[in-house]
Design a protein around this motif. Structure first.
Motif, PDB file in Angstrom:
ATOM      1  N   ALA A 705      -1.282  -7.161  -0.320  1.00 41.30           N
ATOM      2  CA  ALA A 705      -1.981  -5.916  -0.026  1.00 41.30           C
ATOM      3  C   ALA A 705      -3.477  -6.141   0.145  1.00 41.30           C
ATOM      4  O   ALA A 705      -4.114  -5.569   1.044  1.00 41.30           O
ATOM      5  CB  ALA A 705      -1.721  -4.899  -1.136  1.00 41.30           C
ATOM      6  N   VAL A 706      -4.052  -6.975  -0.696  1.00 44.60           N
ATOM      7  CA  VAL A 706      -5.491  -7.241  -0.597  1.00 44.60           C
ATOM      8  C   VAL A 706      -5.800  -7.996   0.692  1.00 44.60           C
ATOM      9  O   VAL A 706      -6.741  -7.654   1.426  1.00 44.60           O
ATOM     10  CB  VAL A 706      -5.978  -8.015  -1.837  1.00 44.60           C
ATOM     11  CG1 VAL A 706      -7.411  -8.499  -1.630  1.00 44.60           C
ATOM     12  CG2 VAL A 706      -5.891  -7.136  -3.076  1.00 44.60           C
ATOM     13  N   LEU A 707      -5.027  -9.047   0.999  1.00 42.47           N
ATOM     14  CA  LEU A 707      -5.279  -9.807   2.219  1.00 42.47           C
ATOM     15  C   LEU A 707      -5.030  -8.974   3.465  1.00 42.47           C
ATOM     16  O   LEU A 707      -5.611  -9.230   4.521  1.00 42.47           O
ATOM     17  CB  LEU A 707      -4.400 -11.053   2.244  1.00 42.47           C
ATOM     18  CG  LEU A 707      -4.685 -12.109   1.176  1.00 42.47           C
ATOM     19  CD1 LEU A 707      -3.760 -13.297   1.334  1.00 42.47           C
ATOM     20  CD2 LEU A 707      -6.140 -12.562   1.217  1.00 42.47           C
ATOM     21  N   ALA A 708      -4.161  -7.964   3.362  1.00 42.04           N
ATOM     22  CA  ALA A 708      -3.892  -7.088   4.501  1.00 42.04           C
ATOM     23  C   ALA A 708      -4.919  -5.977   4.633  1.00 42.04           C
ATOM     24  O   ALA A 708      -4.795  -5.122   5.510  1.00 42.04           O
ATOM     25  CB  ALA A 708      -2.491  -6.487   4.367  1.00 42.04           C
ATOM     26  N   GLY A 709      -5.900  -5.956   3.760  1.00 41.31           N
ATOM     27  CA  GLY A 709      -6.949  -4.952   3.851  1.00 41.31           C
ATOM     28  C   GLY A 709      -6.590  -3.608   3.264  1.00 41.31           C
ATOM     29  O   GLY A 709      -7.166  -2.585   3.638  1.00 41.31           O
ATOM     30  N   ARG A 710      -5.610  -3.567   2.348  1.00 37.29           N
ATOM     31  CA  ARG A 710      -5.183  -2.301   1.763  1.00 37.29           C
ATOM     32  C   ARG A 710      -5.827  -2.033   0.412  1.00 37.29           C
ATOM     33  O   ARG A 710      -5.446  -1.083  -0.273  1.00 37.29           O
ATOM     34  CB  ARG A 710      -3.662  -2.298   1.577  1.00 37.29           C
ATOM     35  CG  ARG A 710      -2.867  -2.457   2.861  1.00 37.29           C
ATOM     36  CD  ARG A 710      -1.385  -2.312   2.570  1.00 37.29           C
ATOM     37  NE  ARG A 710      -0.565  -2.461   3.754  1.00 37.29           N
ATOM     38  CZ  ARG A 710       0.758  -2.269   3.780  1.00 37.29           C
ATOM     39  NH1 ARG A 710       1.377  -1.933   2.647  1.00 37.29           N
ATOM     40  NH2 ARG A 710       1.447  -2.424   4.882  1.00 37.29           N
ATOM     41  N   ALA A 711      -6.771  -2.873  -0.007  1.00 41.95           N
ATOM     42  CA  ALA A 711      -7.334  -2.750  -1.352  1.00 41.95           C
ATOM     43  C   ALA A 711      -8.002  -1.407  -1.572  1.00 41.95           C
ATOM     44  O   ALA A 711      -8.026  -0.890  -2.690  1.00 41.95           O
ATOM     45  CB  ALA A 711      -8.328  -3.877  -1.614  1.00 41.95           C
ATOM     46  N   VAL A 712      -8.551  -0.818  -0.511  1.00 40.76           N
ATOM     47  CA  VAL A 712      -9.248   0.459  -0.674  1.00 40.76           C
ATOM     48  C   VAL A 712      -8.275   1.620  -0.564  1.00 40.76           C
ATOM     49  O   VAL A 712      -8.181   2.475  -1.449  1.00 40.76           O
ATOM     50  CB  VAL A 712     -10.367   0.584   0.383  1.00 40.76           C
ATOM     51  CG1 VAL A 712     -11.020   1.952   0.305  1.00 40.76           C
ATOM     52  CG2 VAL A 712     -11.401  -0.518   0.185  1.00 40.76           C
ATOM     53  N   GLU A 713      -7.473   1.634   0.507  1.00 44.56           N
ATOM     54  CA  GLU A 713      -6.590   2.787   0.723  1.00 44.56           C
ATOM     55  C   GLU A 713      -5.462   2.858  -0.284  1.00 44.56           C
ATOM     56  O   GLU A 713      -4.926   3.936  -0.548  1.00 44.56           O
ATOM     57  CB  GLU A 713      -6.031   2.750   2.144  1.00 44.56           C
ATOM     58  CG  GLU A 713      -5.229   1.495   2.465  1.00 44.56           C
ATOM     59  CD  GLU A 713      -4.852   1.388   3.922  1.00 44.56           C
ATOM     60  OE1 GLU A 713      -3.780   1.890   4.283  1.00 44.56           O
ATOM     61  OE2 GLU A 713      -5.648   0.807   4.695  1.00 44.56           O
ATOM     62  N   GLU A 714      -5.066   1.737  -0.867  1.00 49.21           N
ATOM     63  CA  GLU A 714      -3.981   1.746  -1.846  1.00 49.21           C
ATOM     64  C   GLU A 714      -4.491   1.325  -3.215  1.00 49.21           C
ATOM     65  O   GLU A 714      -3.738   0.770  -4.027  1.00 49.21           O
ATOM     66  CB  GLU A 714      -2.854   0.822  -1.391  1.00 49.21           C
ATOM     67  CG  GLU A 714      -2.212   1.240  -0.074  1.00 49.21           C
ATOM     68  CD  GLU A 714      -1.089   0.309   0.360  1.00 49.21           C
ATOM     69  OE1 GLU A 714      -0.709  -0.571  -0.442  1.00 49.21           O
ATOM     70  OE2 GLU A 714      -0.602   0.459   1.494  1.00 49.21           O
ATOM     71  N   ALA A 715      -5.752   1.590  -3.485  1.00 46.15           N
ATOM     72  CA  ALA A 715      -6.349   1.135  -4.738  1.00 46.15           C
ATOM     73  C   ALA A 715      -5.600   1.672  -5.951  1.00 46.15           C
ATOM     74  O   ALA A 715      -5.362   0.949  -6.924  1.00 46.15           O
ATOM     75  CB  ALA A 715      -7.825   1.547  -4.791  1.00 46.15           C
ATOM     76  N   GLY A 716      -5.206   2.949  -5.902  1.00 47.35           N
ATOM     77  CA  GLY A 716      -4.509   3.535  -7.037  1.00 47.35           C
ATOM     78  C   GLY A 716      -3.197   2.840  -7.321  1.00 47.35           C
ATOM     79  O   GLY A 716      -2.885   2.498  -8.474  1.00 47.35           O
ATOM     80  N   GLU A 717      -2.402   2.618  -6.281  1.00 44.27           N
ATOM     81  CA  GLU A 717      -1.114   1.952  -6.462  1.00 44.27           C
ATOM     82  C   GLU A 717      -1.302   0.517  -6.942  1.00 44.27           C
ATOM     83  O   GLU A 717      -0.561   0.038  -7.808  1.00 44.27           O
ATOM     84  CB  GLU A 717      -0.331   1.959  -5.151  1.00 44.27           C
ATOM     85  CG  GLU A 717       0.147   3.339  -4.732  1.00 44.27           C
ATOM     86  CD  GLU A 717       0.942   3.292  -3.442  1.00 44.27           C
ATOM     87  OE1 GLU A 717       1.051   2.184  -2.872  1.00 44.27           O
ATOM     88  OE2 GLU A 717       1.443   4.339  -3.012  1.00 44.27           O
TER      89      GLU A 717
END
Length: 901
Positions: A705-717
């Motif tokens: 998720a982090v490498l895919a750039g989702r760290a911000v939009e999926e931070a809660g999960e």
């Protein structure tokens, strides 16, 4: 015959396409003026006459057919005259039954065909030596597919289900699968025997509504035809063949007869010693009936043994079995050896309650499960009382299942009768549940075993307990924690050992959320003190060790369990023992050992007919391939596991296979795909992964998720997943968990904290050991440093990661580390050249971008894979196009594809 000519038959010749092609070739040469002779040699029932008629029907379109018999064959001049105008086909059916002068004349005519090129002779005979000097095509039994197709035609199974015409015997509904398997087993690829057996069963028996008779009727004519050759044999040979056929009856299927037992029996019956030595230990012939393999003798075809017994007078056959029983009793290490009782059962003229009881009692001794199954089936055959008969057939089925022979187990179950009024018929549902656990939907196994435990409880505590443990196992593999607790909760107080009590209490406590208490109980059953512990107890100890995270203990216990299964059996447990050991080795980072054990387990699962075990082992192999590669192997094993897991509800295997595929995506830099696969497994909800594997997949999910750039939009999960993983880490003894937790926190930490988190993770790795996980942390740390333009610092962890990946044969991961190292400016010999030829003019970063684009990735996907910004990717891509003198992504894909320069 030209290539456009086809063969037509009212009843299709199944499985004979190769033989028909040879006959077509013979006829084609005949029509071109080049005659010949061919012998179709086969035992009765394999279709030699049908092939002869097929050839005759085809030839009638081009020339005459002469059906010759022993009453007279035209002489050479007459044959040449008949063949003068049009090509002549002479057919001689069952020529082995002709008298000697007629056979001699036929052989002479066949040898003299070089003077009559417009003539061909086609002969059918048994597989004896009568026509050995002529060109011969030997027919073998039909293979399983051809036999099954013929059976569908006979019973109308395929056409009836589609609303077509009924089969040969008027049956218009599908065959019961168990009945189908038993008919195919009994016929052994002989089409005439299959036809006879099917024709003697009622529609209710074929559909599985009523039990099958034992033995199956209908084989008499085929066996009598096989026995015709016996009449012409010397008396000594016939006597020895009868001894050999009878001596096979107490042996496992395919084991043959013991030569020393035959020597003792032959001596006792007065056969000459030189004759016995010549056949049993020398090179003397028995006209092709017997073959020697070491100290064992086998019939060249299984039906010959049955034919010999069928052909012998009943009194002589009984006397032979009684003699063998006496000899086996003399040499046995048991008061009455099981083999001796089986021989007595073969000699029994009808039901014998006392002998059946003795057989059942002897089968309770620790003989191999296959022998116990055979003995119990014999006992059932001697039982006149229907409830007791059915119970013994069910017990025989249980032993067949433990021996790793599910088809035989189902065939024996098909002979059990209705269960009304007999509580012991809980045994049949129990065996059905055991079979479903290894071969069918796990939810069905769960319910069947719970029902069996209810029936068995009042009188058979051991089997009732095994049924409940099996029901719990079925619930476990489906991911049904409530079902597991229900099954284990039904286990009442009983005479089981303290280790099982601790296991049951510990597993229930863990699944109920009382983790600390559960772990305390599970530690009590980690190391069975008894070196002779049963395989099932050792397998439970291995499961307990994995639940606790004691990975090294799980490996040691798994090795002990495997040794115990190989030493004591049952054979049915071998795939499971290999699976448990392989999974423990995966957790320990021993991927090569896990792959070797899983491959052996896969072969064992196929040999013992356990598709559910195959599914789990494919998942283990996918996990190993996600580390070692190649990616195609991971995908193939993962697809195989998912294909079997879905229909049978094997959630644990599905979770592991999906995790493996995602880990392979990560190795290849496809973080978006990896995150998409792993997200549903680790998040709460109906699609989440198996409760025992969810936490193991969390570190991969966070990384993807982090490498895919989702760290911000999926931070809660992501933070919720890491928090749950932290709670799990606090409870488990898994040595890698603290390092993986620190790595997850480093991936999510702000820049000023990440350095310390990575250092913390590497410190944990130093204490835990394990090349693969440590290298993954070093790879991520080096990638993070390079992304912040600290390229000189990045080279050290990237270099260490590359060496570690190479050391543990993680080829795809090593390639990813090498790419990062090249992007960090490494030029040393450790890094292989990225490309030659067309890409040699590009920088390492441009080469990586070019390869990704050639695979079809967008600029954004390339940026995510390589931890770059989309603008940087666009800039490099324009320079790639200019350096390679191309103008589009399509041209780049062609240039770097398999057909490019």
């Amino acid at each position: 015959m030209t290539s456009s000519t086809t063969v037509h038959s009212p009843l299709r010749l199944y499985g004979r396409s190769g033989e028909l092609a040879i006959l077509e070739g013979l006829l084609a040469r005949l029509w071109q003026g080049d005659g010949g002779a061919l012998v179709l040699a086969a035992p009765p029932g394999l279709g030699r006459t049908s092939l002869l008629h097929e050839a005759a029907a085809v030839h009638r379109t081009r020339g005459p057919v002469l059906h010759a018999d022993e009453r007279g064959l035209p002489g050479p001049e007459a044959l040449r005259e008949l063949a003068a105008g049009r090509p002549l086909l002479v057919c001689a059916d069952d020529a082995h039954t002709w008298d000697r002068p007629s056979r001699t004349a036929l052989i002479s005519a066949a040898r003299g065909l070089d003077t009559a090129g417009r003539l061909a002779i086609l002969i059918t005979a048994d597989d004896g030596p009568a026509f050995a000097d002529l060109p011969t095509l030997r027919l073998g039994p039909l293979d399983e597919d051809a036999s099954a197709a013929l059976l569908d035609r006979l019973a109308g199974g395929a056409e009836g289900r589609l609303g077509g015409a009924p089969g040969v015997f008027g049956v218009t509904e599908g065959l019961d699968p168990v009945v189908r398997a038993e008919l195919l087993r009994e016929a052994a690829g002989n089409p005439r025997l299959l036809t006879a057996l099917t024709g003697r069963l009622t529609p209710d028996q074929l559909a599985g509504r009523t039990p099958l008779p034992c033995p199956l009727p209908g084989a008499e004519e085929v066996l009598a035809a096989h026995a015709e050759r016996l009449d012409g044999l010397p008396a000594h040979t016939r006597a020895l063949l009868l001894l050999a056929a009878a001596a096979q009856e107490h042996e496992p299927a395919g084991a043959g007869a013991d030569a020393l037992l035959l020597l003792r029996a032959g001596t006792r019956t007065g056969l000459p010693r030189d004759f016995l030595d010549g056949v049993l230990f020398g090179a003397a012939a028995t006209d092709g009936f017997l073959q020697r393999a070491g100290s064992r003798l086998h019939f060249s075809r299984p039906l010959y043994a049955r034919a010999v017994l069928h052909h012998a007078p009943p009194a002589r056959r009984r006397a032979t079995h009684e003699l063998l029983a006496a000899l086996l009793a003399e040499s046995g290490d048991h008061p009455v050896p099981l083999a001796s009782l089986v021989q007595l059962a073969c000699a029994a003229p009808g039901p014998d309650h006392a002998l059946a009881t003795r057989l059942e009692a002897a089968a309770a001794s620790p003989y191999p499960h296959g022998q116990r199954s055979s003995a119990l089936a014999r006992a059932a055959g001697l039982t006149g009382d229907q409830p007791a008969r059915s119970a013994r057939f069910a017990a025989a089925a249980e032993q067949a299942a433990l021996a790793g022979d599910p088809p035989l187990a189902r065939a024996l179950l098909a002979r059990t009768g209705p269960s009304a009024g007999e509580p012991r018929h809980g045994l049949a549902p129990y065996v059905h549940g055991l079979l479903a656990l290894r071969t069918g939907p796990a939810a069905d196994a769960h319910e069947a075993l719970l029902a069996a435990a209810e029936l068995l409880g009042p009188y058979d505590h051991r089997r009732a307990l095994d049924a409940l443990v099996g029901a719990a196992e079925a619930a476990w593999v489906t991911g049904d924690a409530v079902g597991y607790l229900e099954a284990m909760g039904r286990v009442g107080p009983g005479p089981y050992d303290r280790a099982f009590a601790a296991y049951r209490g510990g597993m229930c406590a863990v699944l109920a959320g009382r983790t600390e208490a559960g772990h305390a109980l599970l530690r009590q059953c980690l190391q069975p003190a008894d070196r002779t512990a049963e395989p099932a107890a050792l397998l439970r100890a291995g499961v307990a060790a994995l639940v606790l995270g004691e990975v090294a203990v799980a490996c040691r216990t798994g090795a002990r369990a495997l040794a115990a299964v190989r030493t004591k059996g049952p054979d049915a447990l071998l795939p499971q023992a290999l699976e448990h050991l392989a999974y423990a080795e995966l957790r320990a980072g021993c991927h090569a050992a896990a792959r070797a054990h899983a491959l052996e387990g896969l072969h064992a699962a196929r040999r013992t007919g356990q598709p559910n075990s195959s599914v789990h082992l494919h998942a283990v192999l996918a996990l190993a391939a996600s580390v070692e590669g190649p990616a195609e192997a991971c995908a193939a094993h993962s697809d195989a596991a998912l294909a079997g897991a879905g229909p049978h509800g094997l959630a644990q295997a599905a979770t592991l296979a999906t995790w493996a595929r995602a880990r392979a995506d990560l190795a290849a830099g496809r973080s978006e795909e990896a995150a998409a696969r792993l997200g549903p497994l680790v998040r709460p909800g109906p699609r989440q992964g198996h409760f025992a594997a969810r936490m193991l997949a969390v570190p991969c999910y966070v990384e993807a998720a982090v490498l895919a750039g989702r760290a911000v939009e999926e931070a809660g999960e992501l933070h919720a997943a890491v928090a749950e993983f932290a709670r799990w880490t606090a409870r488990t003894a898994d040595p890698q968990a603290p390092a993986q937790l620190a790595r997850c926190r480093a991936l999510l930490a702000p820049a000023e904290e990440a350095d310390a988190r990575y250092a913390e993770a590497l410190g944990h790795h130093e204490r835990a050991g394990g090349d693969f996980e440590r290298a993954r942390t070093q790879l991520l740390y080096g990638q993070w440093l390079r992304r912040r333009r600290r390229t000189r610092e990045a080279r050290t962890p990237l270099r260490d990661a590359l060496v570690a990946f190479q050391r543990c044969s993680a080829r795809a991961w090593a390639e990813r580390a090498a790419g990062e190292l090249r992007a960090a400016g490494e030029q040393g010999p450790l890094v292989r050249p990225a490309a030659d030829g067309v890409l040699s003019a590009l920088t390492p970063q441009q080469q990586r971008i070019a390869r990704c684009v050639a695979e079809g990735a967008t600029n954004r996907e390339v940026a995510l894979r390589l931890s770059l910004s989309p603008r940087t990717v666009d800039h490099h891509l324009r320079n790639v196009f200019a350096a390679l003198s191309i103008r589009s992504r399509t041209e780049l894909a062609r240039l770097l594809g398999p057909e490019g320069p």
